[in-house]
Design a protein around this motif. Structure first.
Motif, PDB file in Angstrom:
ATOM      1  N   GLN A 183     -12.913   9.350 -13.883  1.00  0.00           N
ATOM      2  CA  GLN A 183     -12.751   8.021 -14.126  1.00  0.00           C
ATOM      3  C   GLN A 183     -12.585   8.237 -15.867  1.00  0.00           C
ATOM      4  O   GLN A 183     -11.633   7.442 -16.363  1.00  0.00           O
ATOM      5  N   THR A 196       0.890  -1.245  -0.086  1.00  0.00           N
ATOM      6  CA  THR A 196       0.169   0.026   0.088  1.00  0.00           C
ATOM      7  C   THR A 196       0.949   1.230   0.036  1.00  0.00           C
ATOM      8  O   THR A 196       2.013   1.457   0.777  1.00  0.00           O
ATOM      9  N   LYS A 250      -9.150   9.270 -16.339  1.00  0.00           N
ATOM     10  CA  LYS A 250      -8.181   8.479 -16.238  1.00  0.00           C
ATOM     11  C   LYS A 250      -8.099   7.337 -17.118  1.00  0.00           C
ATOM     12  O   LYS A 250      -6.978   7.094 -17.420  1.00  0.00           O
ATOM     13  N   GLY A 309      -2.487   0.104  -9.037  1.00  0.00           N
ATOM     14  CA  GLY A 309      -3.336  -0.858  -8.550  1.00  0.00           C
ATOM     15  C   GLY A 309      -4.670   0.062  -8.310  1.00  0.00           C
ATOM     16  O   GLY A 309      -4.793   1.281  -8.709  1.00  0.00           O
ATOM     17  N   GLU A 310      -5.703  -0.508  -7.437  1.00  0.00           N
ATOM     18  CA  GLU A 310      -6.761  -0.057  -7.080  1.00  0.00           C
ATOM     19  C   GLU A 310      -6.250   1.401  -6.064  1.00  0.00           C
ATOM     20  O   GLU A 310      -5.413   1.227  -5.179  1.00  0.00           O
ATOM     21  N   SER A 311      -7.074   2.417  -6.253  1.00  0.00           N
ATOM     22  CA  SER A 311      -6.786   3.473  -5.263  1.00  0.00           C
ATOM     23  C   SER A 311      -8.027   3.851  -4.565  1.00  0.00           C
ATOM     24  O   SER A 311      -9.290   3.578  -5.125  1.00  0.00           O
ATOM     25  N   ILE A 312      -7.836   4.255  -3.349  1.00  0.00           N
ATOM     26  CA  ILE A 312      -8.751   4.600  -2.452  1.00  0.00           C
ATOM     27  C   ILE A 312      -8.788   6.073  -1.759  1.00  0.00           C
ATOM     28  O   ILE A 312      -7.718   6.412  -1.369  1.00  0.00           O
TER      29      ILE A 312
END
Length: 304
Positions: free
Chosen positions: A184, A25, A187, A202-205
């Motif tokens: 989005q 992370t 992106k 990877g996935e972003s929060i």
């Protein structure tokens, strides 16, 4: 004549840089330094009224370039059909674009990628078309503050605004913030278009901090090549798999704890000070782990 202006912020990575590529992370934050793109698209030029031009001004590099629309049509031809979305650029077409750039002695290789996207983006397929792009940035290049990503996002936003994929409320003053759906779209535009200078890890929060973190950012003026640094970490992981298998989870733990600390509100000055001290300790730990990965530098180590 249509004109849009877009800007995108730079970033700092508080923890997890380079390790994020290996599944750890990372915690990043936007900073109040921006890349600015001003994109003007002129009306189509009637064949009998003369030739238009395509201009590109890179203010931070001191470059002001232009090509006539007839030269572009001569150099690029009409063989490529107009795509409905940005498409990959063939090797043959890249050579044609490179020849156009060589006429202007452009020193930066990345400008080839910019001009490739500039030529192929569907919103610019007018016959003939003309316009000008002016790019400037508050971010020092190659300093790790996300100048490439900031450039891509601002450019993609301006393309999408020109093609009416993003709705702009002209009655409002100041800068308009994009909604999540539009973000989005931006992106996808810069990760799937010919201008793929960056690839998300990877996935972003999104983390909402209760209060801004006070950060002093210093520019050590040490050049860096992100691609080479990422490759170096992978090579070290291949040479020392067991040792690096301990480093990446440690980075992950630092990032997880950091993200937990910055979320809750600080009730008073004492709480603010205590939080900042914890953040400082975690960033010191992260710096030591960067040394383990071989991507630190003496100037950064001395600052910490």
């Amino acid at each position: 004549m249509a004109e849009v202006r877009a800007r995108a912020p730079g970033k700092i990575i508080l923890s997890g840089e380079h390790a994020v590529v290996h599944g750890s992370t990372a915690v990043a934050a936007a900073i109040n330094l921006f890349t600015h793109v001003s994109f003007r698209l002129d009306p189509p030029v009637a064949p009998r009224t003369g030739d238009g031009s395509v201009g590109l001004e890179l203010q931070d590099l001191g470059l002001a370039l232009s090509w006539s629309t007839s030269r572009l049509k001569e150099g690029l031809g009409d063989a490529v059909p107009v795509p409905s979305t940005p498409v990959s650029c063939s090797p043959e077409r890249i050579k044609l674009i490179a020849a156009l750039l060589e006429e202007r002695d452009i020193p930066e290789a990345k400008n080839l990628a910019f001009f490739r996207d500039f030529c192929l983006h569907p919103s610019l397929h007018l016959d003939p078309w003309a316009g000008k792009v002016v790019i400037s940035s508050d971010l020092p290049l190659g300093s790790g503050l996300g100048s490439s990503a900031s450039f891509c996002v601002a450019l993609a936003a301006s393309f999408l605004a020109l093609s009416d994929a993003i709705t702009i409320d002209k009655s409002q003053g100041g800068w308009l913030r994009l909604c999540e759906k539009e973000l989005q779209l931006v992106k996808r535009s810069f990760t799937e278009s010919p201008l793929a200078l960056i690839t998300p890890s990877g996935e972003s929060i999104h983390i909402e901090s209760s209060a801004p973190l006070r950060m002093l950012i210093t520019n050590a003026k040490v050049g860096r090549n992100t691609k080479a640094l990422v490759a170096g970490v992978s090579e070290r992981a291949s040479r020392h798999p067991d040792a690096m298998a301990a480093v990446f989870p440690a980075v992950n733990s630092v990032s997880k704890e950091l993200s937990t600390i910055i979320r809750p509100p600080a009730l008073d000055d004492i709480s603010v000070t205590a939080r900042e001290e914890k953040v400082e300790e975690l960033m010191e730990m992260n710096q030591g782990l960067l040394q383990c990965m071989g991507v630190s530098h003496a100037s950064s180590d001395n600052e910490v």
